[in-house]
Scaffold this motif. Structure first.
Motif, PDB file in Angstrom:
ATOM      1  N   GLU A  78      44.329  41.022  47.170  1.00 37.62           N
ATOM      2  CA  GLU A  78      42.921  41.422  47.118  1.00 37.62           C
ATOM      3  C   GLU A  78      42.257  40.937  45.834  1.00 37.62           C
ATOM      4  O   GLU A  78      41.098  40.493  45.846  1.00 37.62           O
ATOM      5  CB  GLU A  78      42.802  42.940  47.235  1.00 37.62           C
ATOM      6  N   LEU A  79      42.974  41.035  44.720  1.00 39.60           N
ATOM      7  CA  LEU A  79      42.423  40.587  43.444  1.00 39.60           C
ATOM      8  C   LEU A  79      42.210  39.082  43.429  1.00 39.60           C
ATOM      9  O   LEU A  79      41.206  38.588  42.905  1.00 39.60           O
ATOM     10  CB  LEU A  79      43.354  41.009  42.296  1.00 39.60           C
ATOM     11  N   ARG A  80      43.121  38.348  43.997  1.00 32.01           N
ATOM     12  CA  ARG A  80      42.970  36.895  44.048  1.00 32.01           C
ATOM     13  C   ARG A  80      41.759  36.502  44.884  1.00 32.01           C
ATOM     14  O   ARG A  80      41.086  35.510  44.587  1.00 32.01           O
ATOM     15  CB  ARG A  80      44.240  36.243  44.618  1.00 32.01           C
ATOM     16  N   GLN A  81      41.463  37.279  45.939  1.00 31.43           N
ATOM     17  CA  GLN A  81      40.272  37.003  46.740  1.00 31.43           C
ATOM     18  C   GLN A  81      38.996  37.183  45.916  1.00 31.43           C
ATOM     19  O   GLN A  81      37.975  36.549  46.195  1.00 31.43           O
ATOM     20  CB  GLN A  81      40.240  37.917  47.960  1.00 31.43           C
ATOM     21  N   LEU A  82      39.053  38.046  44.889  1.00 28.89           N
ATOM     22  CA  LEU A  82      37.915  38.241  43.990  1.00 28.89           C
ATOM     23  C   LEU A  82      37.888  37.217  42.856  1.00 28.89           C
ATOM     24  O   LEU A  82      36.994  37.260  42.015  1.00 28.89           O
ATOM     25  CB  LEU A  82      37.963  39.650  43.383  1.00 28.89           C
ATOM     26  N   GLY A  83      38.856  36.303  42.821  1.00 25.16           N
ATOM     27  CA  GLY A  83      38.913  35.304  41.761  1.00 25.16           C
ATOM     28  C   GLY A  83      39.467  35.830  40.462  1.00 25.16           C
ATOM     29  O   GLY A  83      39.202  35.259  39.393  1.00 25.16           O
ATOM     30  N   ILE A  84      40.258  36.904  40.515  1.00 23.25           N
ATOM     31  CA  ILE A  84      40.832  37.516  39.309  1.00 23.25           C
ATOM     32  C   ILE A  84      42.279  37.052  39.156  1.00 23.25           C
ATOM     33  O   ILE A  84      43.098  37.203  40.080  1.00 23.25           O
ATOM     34  CB  ILE A  84      40.758  39.049  39.384  1.00 23.25           C
ATOM     35  N   ASP A  85      42.593  36.482  38.003  1.00 22.45           N
ATOM     36  CA  ASP A  85      43.953  36.002  37.733  1.00 22.45           C
ATOM     37  C   ASP A  85      44.892  37.174  37.476  1.00 22.45           C
ATOM     38  O   ASP A  85      44.514  38.180  36.870  1.00 22.45           O
ATOM     39  CB  ASP A  85      43.957  35.069  36.525  1.00 22.45           C
ATOM     40  N   LEU A 131      36.464  47.863  40.568  1.00 25.22           N
ATOM     41  CA  LEU A 131      36.590  46.765  39.612  1.00 25.22           C
ATOM     42  C   LEU A 131      35.578  45.667  39.915  1.00 25.22           C
ATOM     43  O   LEU A 131      34.920  45.147  38.997  1.00 25.22           O
ATOM     44  CB  LEU A 131      38.013  46.209  39.649  1.00 25.22           C
ATOM     45  N   ARG A 132      35.430  45.314  41.191  1.00 26.94           N
ATOM     46  CA  ARG A 132      34.452  44.291  41.583  1.00 26.94           C
ATOM     47  C   ARG A 132      33.045  44.679  41.136  1.00 26.94           C
ATOM     48  O   ARG A 132      32.296  43.857  40.593  1.00 26.94           O
ATOM     49  CB  ARG A 132      34.496  44.113  43.102  1.00 26.94           C
ATOM     50  N   ASP A 133      32.688  45.946  41.349  1.00 26.22           N
ATOM     51  CA  ASP A 133      31.347  46.404  40.992  1.00 26.22           C
ATOM     52  C   ASP A 133      31.130  46.400  39.476  1.00 26.22           C
ATOM     53  O   ASP A 133      30.029  46.066  39.003  1.00 26.22           O
ATOM     54  CB  ASP A 133      31.101  47.802  41.556  1.00 26.22           C
TER      55      ASP A 133
END
Length: 421
Positions: free
Chosen positions: A329-336, A293-295
């Motif tokens: 982990e998602l919050r660390q990527l800035g994803i709500d 998802l990050r990529d």
């Protein structure tokens, strides 16, 4: 002013020229669906295209002018002698759509045929020369039951395309090759697999509107499955089968890719665009899913337009440990994270208190079940956990006033704006 008039009267208003907006038409189609099959007898959605479209496009603006003339004539007919329920609006760059109510299917078909004949009789002039124009008209019926206005427009468009393929200047009535609710589980599974192979999943988008000043624009992505013949199958029919068949991870990934592509295409024109995408923990729990998802986000340069991911409360509660790990982990990527189908039950409160959630959405029946006191208490609890609350299924102006008074942050529903392209 139009919005204020709409809220006072309980119905969206026409624009200053008297032509109805596409969003108003979609709203009224959704109302017809909600009224049930008896109310929809003799009612249909018509889609009209000019057969000489390519010829008109050689003259800039002429196609728009012709469609506007037809739309104005339809409005005049409606104002003088047409049923009050009839509506017409431009849909897309080349078509007109109409919601028409008549006594039965026979009189509905006769109306469509009369409209076709009237356009063929009309005298059109281009550069002082007469031009013969004809129209193809498709009729979409409300039986079998449709899931939403997008499905009805799709039925009418498909019938219109058939009319054009058969030479134009004719009316065709849509007949679904796969009637709703008739597919067995095995057949539906085959249909889903074929849709995945042939890329026949598509997304519609519905705005999530703030009740108080908040920056950015938010849209929920809504999944559709299109059959080989163009029929749209609603999520309520194919998603349960996809869950049982183990196909949700592939569908979820397809949904993310499609939504991110749309965000990349539109973010320049929409300030602070954020798309809310439904996902399941069957998908999110996969190895290296967060890295994937990050990529995908980075490849599209959407660092400042990260999506929000929607997870159902039941799914999260059943796989709580997996959800807590992935959400962190998602919050660390800035994803709500948005928690869906929220209520004020002890289980929901416990889940909310222990997870890094930014948004919660009420279940569709919550507004009917919750008193104002309980809704206000729920909003205060959500705010205390650092999240904002979305009220869904807003279908009338009274609901807006109620949720405003209870402190709700966002609203979503067909009364605000139906889902669209």
């Amino acid at each position: 002013a139009a919005r204020l008039a709409a809220r006072r009267n309980g119905t969206p208003a026409a624009n200053a020229t008297g032509a109805w907006k596409g969003s108003v038409l979609m709203y009224r189609i959704d109302q017809t669906i909600a009224a049930g099959p008896r109310k929809a007898e003799g009612t249909g959605v018509l889609f009209l295209e000019i057969d000489q479209e390519a010829q008109l496009e050689q003259h800039p603006g002429l196609l728009d002018g012709v469609l506007d003339v037809i739309l104005d004539q339809l409005r005049r007919i409606r104002d003088t002698r047409g049923p009050a329920g009839d509506l017409a609006a431009r849909v897309g760059p080349r078509g007109l759509a109409l919601l028409v109510a008549r006594e039965n299917g026979k009189t509905l078909a006769a109306y469509a045929e009369g409209l076709r004949a009237a356009i063929a009789r009309q005298e059109w002039k281009v550069g002082g020369e007469d031009l013969a124009l004809t129209a193809s008209i498709g009729v979409g019926l409300f039986q079998p039951p449709a899931d939403d206005a997008i499905t009805m427009i799709s039925r009418a468009k498909k019938a219109c395309a058939l009319a054009r393929d058969q030479g134009g200047n004719r009316v065709e009535v849509h007949a679904p090759a796969v009637p709703a609710g008739t597919l067995s589980g095995d057949h539906m599974t085959d249909l889903i697999r074929e849709a995945l192979r042939s890329d026949r999943f598509s997304l519609a988008y519905q705005p999530v509107v703030p009740l108080r000043m908040r920056p950015g624009e938010r849209y929920e992505a809504l999944l559709r499955l299109r059959t080989a013949d163009g029929e749209l199958i609603p999520p309520s029919e194919f998603l349960p089968v996809a869950h049982r068949s183990g196909l949700m991870p592939e569908i979820d990934r397809r949904m993310v890719i499609c939504a991110l592509d749309q965000a990349q295409a539109c973010c320049g024109a929409h300030t602070g665009l954020q798309i809310l995408i439904r996902q399941t923990l069957d998908s999110a729990g996969a190895h290296r899913w967060v890295i994937w998802l990050r990529d995908e986000i980075a490849q599209r340069e959407l660092i400042h337009h990260r999506p929000a991911l929607i997870f159902d409360l039941d799914d999260v509660a059943a796989r709580f440990d997996r959800a807590r790990m992935r959400f962190a982990e998602l919050r660390q990527l800035g994803i709500d994270i948005c928690l869906n189908r929220m209520d004020d039950s002890p289980r929901a409160m416990q889940v909310l208190a222990q997870l890094p959630v930014s948004l919660v959405r009420l279940s569709h029946g919550a507004l009917r079940e919750l008193t104002n006191e309980r809704l206000t208490s729920l909003v205060e609890t959500v705010h205390g956990c650092g999240a904002a609350l979305i009220a869904t299924a807003i279908e009338d102006p009274q609901s807006i006033g109620r949720v405003w008074g209870c402190g709700v942050d966002f609203i979503q529903g067909n009364y605000i704006q139906p889902a669209g392209e």
